[in-house]
Design a protein around this motif. Structure first.
Motif, PDB file in Angstrom:
ATOM      1  N   PHE A  36      41.838  24.009  41.756  1.00  0.00           N
ATOM      2  CA  PHE A  36      41.737  25.309  42.313  1.00  0.00           C
ATOM      3  C   PHE A  36      42.346  26.687  40.913  1.00  0.00           C
ATOM      4  CE2 PHE A  36      41.490  22.905  45.952  1.00  0.00           C
ATOM      5  CZ  PHE A  36      40.768  23.836  46.137  1.00  0.00           C
ATOM      6  N   GLU A  39      45.804  31.166  37.942  1.00  0.00           N
ATOM      7  CA  GLU A  39      46.342  31.682  36.710  1.00  0.00           C
ATOM      8  C   GLU A  39      47.707  32.416  36.646  1.00  0.00           C
ATOM      9  OE1 GLU A  39      42.779  33.814  36.897  1.00  0.00           O
ATOM     10  OE2 GLU A  39      43.262  32.607  38.467  1.00  0.00           O
ATOM     11  N   GLY A  40      48.054  33.094  35.926  1.00  0.00           N
ATOM     12  CA  GLY A  40      49.392  34.149  36.308  1.00  0.00           C
ATOM     13  C   GLY A  40      49.313  35.242  35.606  1.00  0.00           C
ATOM     14  N   PHE A  41      47.819  35.858  35.317  1.00  0.00           N
ATOM     15  CA  PHE A  41      47.382  36.872  34.821  1.00  0.00           C
ATOM     16  C   PHE A  41      45.461  36.574  35.303  1.00  0.00           C
ATOM     17  CE2 PHE A  41      46.086  40.775  32.905  1.00  0.00           C
ATOM     18  CZ  PHE A  41      46.757  41.570  33.185  1.00  0.00           C
ATOM     19  N   PRO A  42      44.962  37.854  35.589  1.00  0.00           N
ATOM     20  CA  PRO A  42      43.680  37.728  36.101  1.00  0.00           C
ATOM     21  C   PRO A  42      42.817  38.330  35.359  1.00  0.00           C
ATOM     22  CG  PRO A  42      44.601  39.735  36.456  1.00  0.00           C
ATOM     23  CD  PRO A  42      45.766  39.037  36.605  1.00  0.00           C
ATOM     24  N   GLN A  45      39.404  37.336  35.695  1.00  0.00           N
ATOM     25  CA  GLN A  45      38.195  38.227  36.884  1.00  0.00           C
ATOM     26  C   GLN A  45      38.719  39.204  35.062  1.00  0.00           C
ATOM     27  OE1 GLN A  45      40.570  36.658  37.538  1.00  0.00           O
ATOM     28  NE2 GLN A  45      40.714  36.155  39.782  1.00  0.00           N
ATOM     29  N   ILE A  46      38.985  39.909  34.566  1.00  0.00           N
ATOM     30  CA  ILE A  46      38.843  40.862  33.972  1.00  0.00           C
ATOM     31  C   ILE A  46      37.776  40.373  32.729  1.00  0.00           C
ATOM     32  CG2 ILE A  46      39.746  42.239  31.265  1.00  0.00           C
ATOM     33  CD1 ILE A  46      42.692  41.798  33.694  1.00  0.00           C
ATOM     34  N   TYR A  49      34.701  40.812  34.911  1.00  0.00           N
ATOM     35  CA  TYR A  49      34.214  42.246  34.626  1.00  0.00           C
ATOM     36  C   TYR A  49      33.824  42.382  34.222  1.00  0.00           C
ATOM     37  CZ  TYR A  49      34.654  47.130  36.000  1.00  0.00           C
ATOM     38  OH  TYR A  49      34.357  48.336  36.088  1.00  0.00           O
ATOM     39  N   SER A  52      30.024  41.131  32.823  1.00  0.00           N
ATOM     40  CA  SER A  52      28.596  42.052  33.852  1.00  0.00           C
ATOM     41  C   SER A  52      28.606  42.750  33.613  1.00  0.00           C
ATOM     42  CB  SER A  52      28.996  41.506  35.650  1.00  0.00           C
ATOM     43  OG  SER A  52      30.172  42.307  35.402  1.00  0.00           O
ATOM     44  N   GLN A  88      28.766  35.709  38.057  1.00  0.00           N
ATOM     45  CA  GLN A  88      29.404  36.304  39.607  1.00  0.00           C
ATOM     46  C   GLN A  88      30.270  35.087  40.000  1.00  0.00           C
ATOM     47  OE1 GLN A  88      30.391  38.836  40.959  1.00  0.00           O
ATOM     48  NE2 GLN A  88      29.694  40.413  39.123  1.00  0.00           N
ATOM     49  N   PHE A  92      33.738  34.675  40.179  1.00  0.00           N
ATOM     50  CA  PHE A  92      34.624  35.230  41.114  1.00  0.00           C
ATOM     51  C   PHE A  92      34.211  34.537  42.658  1.00  0.00           C
ATOM     52  CE2 PHE A  92      33.654  38.875  38.566  1.00  0.00           C
ATOM     53  CZ  PHE A  92      34.815  39.593  38.194  1.00  0.00           C
ATOM     54  N   MET A  93      33.271  33.759  42.556  1.00  0.00           N
ATOM     55  CA  MET A  93      33.406  32.881  43.932  1.00  0.00           C
ATOM     56  C   MET A  93      33.165  31.693  44.186  1.00  0.00           C
ATOM     57  SD  MET A  93      28.789  34.261  44.333  1.00  0.00           S
ATOM     58  CE  MET A  93      29.230  34.326  46.673  1.00  0.00           C
ATOM     59  N   HIS A  94      33.573  31.559  42.960  1.00  0.00           N
ATOM     60  CA  HIS A  94      35.257  29.953  42.559  1.00  0.00           C
ATOM     61  C   HIS A  94      33.690  29.306  42.738  1.00  0.00           C
ATOM     62  CE1 HIS A  94      38.790  32.345  42.904  1.00  0.00           C
ATOM     63  NE2 HIS A  94      38.559  33.473  43.674  1.00  0.00           N
ATOM     64  N   GLU A  97      35.342  25.444  43.081  1.00  0.00           N
ATOM     65  CA  GLU A  97      37.214  24.957  43.821  1.00  0.00           C
ATOM     66  C   GLU A  97      36.213  24.410  45.005  1.00  0.00           C
ATOM     67  OE1 GLU A  97      39.501  28.766  43.364  1.00  0.00           O
ATOM     68  OE2 GLU A  97      38.547  28.030  45.461  1.00  0.00           O
TER      69      GLU A  97
ATOM     70  N   TRP B  31      28.807  30.320  53.303  1.00  0.00           N
ATOM     71  CA  TRP B  31      27.818  29.126  51.850  1.00  0.00           C
ATOM     72  C   TRP B  31      26.394  28.885  52.796  1.00  0.00           C
ATOM     73  CZ3 TRP B  31      28.564  29.832  47.271  1.00  0.00           C
ATOM     74  CH2 TRP B  31      29.769  29.914  46.534  1.00  0.00           C
ATOM     75  N   LEU B  79      29.341  46.670  40.773  1.00  0.00           N
ATOM     76  CA  LEU B  79      30.259  46.284  39.333  1.00  0.00           C
ATOM     77  C   LEU B  79      31.292  45.491  39.258  1.00  0.00           C
ATOM     78  CD1 LEU B  79      27.791  45.473  36.623  1.00  0.00           C
ATOM     79  CD2 LEU B  79      27.872  43.749  38.244  1.00  0.00           C
ATOM     80  N   PHE B  83      34.497  43.208  40.906  1.00  0.00           N
ATOM     81  CA  PHE B  83      35.618  43.287  40.703  1.00  0.00           C
ATOM     82  C   PHE B  83      37.227  43.376  41.240  1.00  0.00           C
ATOM     83  CE2 PHE B  83      39.039  45.053  36.927  1.00  0.00           C
ATOM     84  CZ  PHE B  83      39.584  44.098  36.697  1.00  0.00           C
ATOM     85  N   TYR B  90      42.681  37.178  44.640  1.00  0.00           N
ATOM     86  CA  TYR B  90      43.624  37.233  43.288  1.00  0.00           C
ATOM     87  C   TYR B  90      45.231  36.870  44.255  1.00  0.00           C
ATOM     88  CZ  TYR B  90      47.004  36.556  39.158  1.00  0.00           C
ATOM     89  OH  TYR B  90      47.918  36.833  38.254  1.00  0.00           O
ATOM     90  N   HIS B  94      47.885  34.440  45.386  1.00  0.00           N
ATOM     91  CA  HIS B  94      49.573  34.401  45.218  1.00  0.00           C
ATOM     92  C   HIS B  94      50.515  35.041  45.583  1.00  0.00           C
ATOM     93  CE1 HIS B  94      47.785  34.226  40.604  1.00  0.00           C
ATOM     94  NE2 HIS B  94      49.010  33.902  40.432  1.00  0.00           N
ATOM     95  N   TYR B 180      38.655  35.046  52.503  1.00  0.00           N
ATOM     96  CA  TYR B 180      37.932  34.087  51.124  1.00  0.00           C
ATOM     97  C   TYR B 180      35.835  34.293  51.522  1.00  0.00           C
ATOM     98  CZ  TYR B 180      36.998  30.468  47.935  1.00  0.00           C
ATOM     99  OH  TYR B 180      36.151  29.506  46.564  1.00  0.00           O
ATOM    100  N   LEU B 184      33.163  36.295  49.242  1.00  0.00           N
ATOM    101  CA  LEU B 184      32.292  35.445  48.810  1.00  0.00           C
ATOM    102  C   LEU B 184      30.587  36.860  49.306  1.00  0.00           C
ATOM    103  CD1 LEU B 184      32.432  31.996  50.120  1.00  0.00           C
ATOM    104  CD2 LEU B 184      32.773  32.774  47.457  1.00  0.00           C
ATOM    105  N   HIS B 187      30.578  39.814  46.830  1.00  0.00           N
ATOM    106  CA  HIS B 187      30.205  38.919  45.327  1.00  0.00           C
ATOM    107  C   HIS B 187      28.297  38.802  45.747  1.00  0.00           C
ATOM    108  CE1 HIS B 187      33.858  39.274  44.191  1.00  0.00           C
ATOM    109  NE2 HIS B 187      34.191  38.080  44.518  1.00  0.00           N
ATOM    110  N   ILE B 191      25.136  39.773  43.217  1.00  0.00           N
ATOM    111  CA  ILE B 191      23.819  39.216  42.981  1.00  0.00           C
ATOM    112  C   ILE B 191      22.951  39.993  43.084  1.00  0.00           C
ATOM    113  CG2 ILE B 191      23.261  36.638  42.659  1.00  0.00           C
ATOM    114  CD1 ILE B 191      26.254  35.817  42.435  1.00  0.00           C
TER     115      ILE B 191
END
Lengths: 133, 206
Positions: A36, A39-42, A45-46, A49, A52, A88, A92-94, A97, B31, B79, B83, B90, B94, B180, B184, B187, B191
């Motif tokens: 998993f 991160e401390g900053f996305p 993701q940036i 983006y 894409s 993506q 984004f869809m991990h 993980e 999924w 798009l 994001f 994200y 946290h 979550y 999915l 996103h 696609i």
């Protein structure tokens, strides 16, 4: 329950509720340990983006400017679309993980294989311009 | 209601939505749903690929019908919403409830913008007489793009119920799992749209 322990010097994460069963789940867990991101900053993701957006603009410009022959253009924009789908999925869809198993990748892979077969074979069969068309 | 967290699961720094075994399995189940939804869209793509050149006795060709302007606007909106949805997850990871809800609201607004632009695009085609019953190409086009638009519309309703639950219950094992799953779904729709933009709109202009 996640039993972190040591077995012959290697770290093992059991994924069964009662700890390692000895029926193979330890092997699976060893290679597919939970993964998993934190991160401390996305940044990821940036990056996804911007990536894409760049892929979309590249495909749009290639078509508007007609930089290649029709077949070449179609190939290029399809490759760009696949690259964007991978981006993506990965960011984004991990996709990476999972909790000790990767069955979601197998399910998705099967879906993609059938989807490609469905589209590809439909187009192929319709290239035979016989009486019905 | 919060499900009990397995005693040792917390030590492995699992995200909240993966801490419970059953909730993890529900994510795997989702999924599987996405894989079947992929097959639905694959069928519609196959129909479109076969019929895009069959305009019948009347009706426009893809090149005559499409204007790239609305399609590009829709692509940029979707798009960006993908994001912001990623940023919502994200923030959720946290433990920031307010941040999650805020980015979810931005995602919904962008989604509404997408659906509005698409409806206006459809109405502009129908106003010129290019309705879905006019040719095989138009039927395939409206079915494929309309099914995607219906998915996005459903996603907006889903996100609204999600915000209500997040605001009321906070970030629990269950609400984070639902968030979550929604991410999915959203996103995945992005696609599908990338392929619609490529195969339908850009391909029509080649």
């Amino acid at each position: 329950m996640f039993n972190r322990g040591s077995q012959r010097g290697r770290r093992v994460i059991a994924i069964s509720p009662n700890g390692p069963t000895g029926n193979g789940d330890e092997v699976e867990a060893r290679f597919l340990a939970p993964h998993f991101e934190s991160e401390g900053f996305p940044w990821l993701q940036i990056f996804g983006y911007i990536g894409s957006l760049l892929l979309t603009i590249a495909a749009l410009l290639a078509v508007v400017q007609h930089i290649l022959s029709p077949i070449g253009l179609l190939t290029v924009i399809l490759i760009l679309a696949v690259a964007q789908a991978a981006l993506q999925l990965g960011i984004f869809m991990h996709l990476r993980e999972s909790r000790g198993s990767t069955w979601h990748i197998i399910t998705l892979g099967l879906g993609i294989v059938i989807a490609l077969g469905l589209v590809g074979m439909s187009m192929w069969i319709m290239t035979f311009k016989s009486g019905v068309s | 209601m919060n499900l009990p967290v397995e005693p040792n699961a917390t030590q492995t720094k699992l995200p909240l939505e993966f801490t419970d075994n059953h909730e993890s399995l529900k994510i795997l189940g989702f999924w599987s749903f996405l894989a079947t939804d992929l097959l639905l869209f694959a069928s519609l793509f196959a129909v479109y690929a076969v019929y895009q050149s069959r305009i019948g006795m009347a009706g426009p060709s893809p090149d005559q019908l499409f204007k790239l302007g609305p399609a590009v606007v829709e692509t940029l909106l979707l798009l960006t919403s993908s994001f912001t949805c990623g940023l919502a997850v994200y923030e959720m990871r946290h433990g920031h409830k307010t941040g999650t809800i805020a980015w979810l609201i931005v995602t919904i607004l962008l989604g509404i913008g997408f659906v509005t632009t698409e409806i206006r695009e459809f109405v502009s085609y129908i106003a010129l007489g290019d309705s879905w019953h006019h040719s095989a190409f138009l039927s395939a086009f409206f079915t494929l793009v309309g099914t995607h638009g219906a998915h996005v519309s459903f996603g907006i309703l889903w996100a609204i119920t999600l915000i209500i639950q997040l605001a009321g219950r906070g970030l629990t094992t269950i609400t984070t799992r639902k968030m979550y799953m929604f991410a999915l779904y959203w996103h995945f729709l992005d696609i599908i749209w990338v392929f619609i933009f490529t195969v339908v709109y850009l391909n029509g202009k080649i």
